[in-house]
Design an enzyme around this catalytic site. Structure first.
Site, PDB file in Angstrom:
ATOM      1  N   LYS A   1       8.354   4.511  -7.387  1.00 30.97           N
ATOM      2  CA  LYS A   1       7.418   4.651  -8.497  1.00 30.97           C
ATOM      3  C   LYS A   1       6.237   5.518  -8.060  1.00 30.97           C
ATOM      4  CE  LYS A   1       6.497   0.382  -9.226  1.00 30.97           C
ATOM      5  NZ  LYS A   1       5.995  -0.863  -9.836  1.00 30.97           N
TER       6      LYS A   1
ATOM      7  N   LYS B   1       5.060  -4.126  -3.868  1.00 30.96           N
ATOM      8  CA  LYS B   1       3.750  -3.628  -4.287  1.00 30.96           C
ATOM      9  C   LYS B   1       2.664  -4.503  -3.696  1.00 30.96           C
ATOM     10  CE  LYS B   1       2.431  -4.253  -8.624  1.00 30.96           C
ATOM     11  NZ  LYS B   1       2.356  -4.037 -10.096  1.00 30.96           N
TER      12      LYS B   1
END
Length: 252
Positions: free
Chosen positions: A89, A27
């Protein structure tokens, strides 16, 4: 409950693993709650991670079904096949409506199933969903289950220092977790959690707890440190023991 640590580069993988991270999440924190890393960075993170360990990848909040499918394909091409599995995600802040959100999720799942480097889709709900313009967490769980997603993650969209437990009480979280698990979903919790936040999460029946800022020197934009991850791992393993220390409190 497994501990997920978000990393922004391959250099952060080693300290995260040495501290006890059980899932590595790729991320870019400067790009928001679910900011995706570049394909080059993702490939480097995947190469630094032992193949038997799970890899989680933030896809951001795509604004169309086509964009969701493209994000899935790009991520899987960069990460390659993994024995330990890959979790993607998918955020819904740009969906605009529940029907559009369903199309995003279905498109992502189709793209994941069509890739030779298959992966599981985890749909992200936001505790502050109104600010994010996203569906409520109960709606996200239902559409995720209906579409065939592997799981749901409850996170915070705004990274302003207010953690998940300041936005949703423990009782309401437990109810949502149990309802989501009855739908057959894996359930993860995140959202500016510090060490005591991880302890609180570990008292709930979720499957995964995720952190970024609390694992870093200087908050979520800093560098992952082994000793911070180790404290978080201990908090996850021993939730009844509380610490008087406050040096780890920066978690956003």
């Amino acid at each position: 409950m497994r501990l997920l640590v978000s990393v922004r580069s391959a250099a952060e993988v080693a300290p995260a693993l040495a501290g006890g991270a059980e899932i590595i999440d790729a991320k870019e924190p400067s790009a928001g709650s679910l900011g995706p890393v570049s394909p080059t960075v993702l490939a480097a993170i995947a190469a630094a991670l032992p193949g038997a360990l799970p890899l989680s990848v933030a896809l951001g909040d795509p604004d169309s079904a086509a964009a969701a499918a493209a994000a899935v394909s790009a991520a899987l091409d960069a990460a390659g096949p993994r024995i330990g599995g890959t979790y993607l995600k998918l955020g819904l802040a740009a969906a605009g409506s529940a029907s559009a959100a369903r199309q995003l999720v279905e498109s992502a799942i189709r793209a994941a199933g069509a890739s030779p480097n298959r992966a599981s889709v985890v749909v992200v709900a936001y505790a502050d969903h109104e600010a994010a313009g996203a569906p409520a967490r109960e709606v996200v769980s239902r559409l995720a289950a209906d579409a065939g997603a592997r799981g749901v993650l409850l996170d915070t969209w705004r990274k302003d220092g207010r953690d998940l437990f300041r936005q949703v009480g423990s009782g309401a979280l437990r109810e949502w977790i149990e309802a989501s698990k009855r739908l057959g979903l894996l359930v993860a919790l995140a959202g500016s959690l510090d060490v005591d936040g991880v302890r609180a999460a570990a008292l709930l029946p979720a499957d995964v707890v995720g952190v970024r800022g609390a694992a870093c020197a200087g908050g979520r934009g800093g560098m992952v440190l082994e000793e911070r991850v180790r404290l978080l791992r201990q908090a996850r393993a021993h939730p009844s023991l509380r610490s008087g220390s406050s040096w780890y409190a920066v978690s956003y």
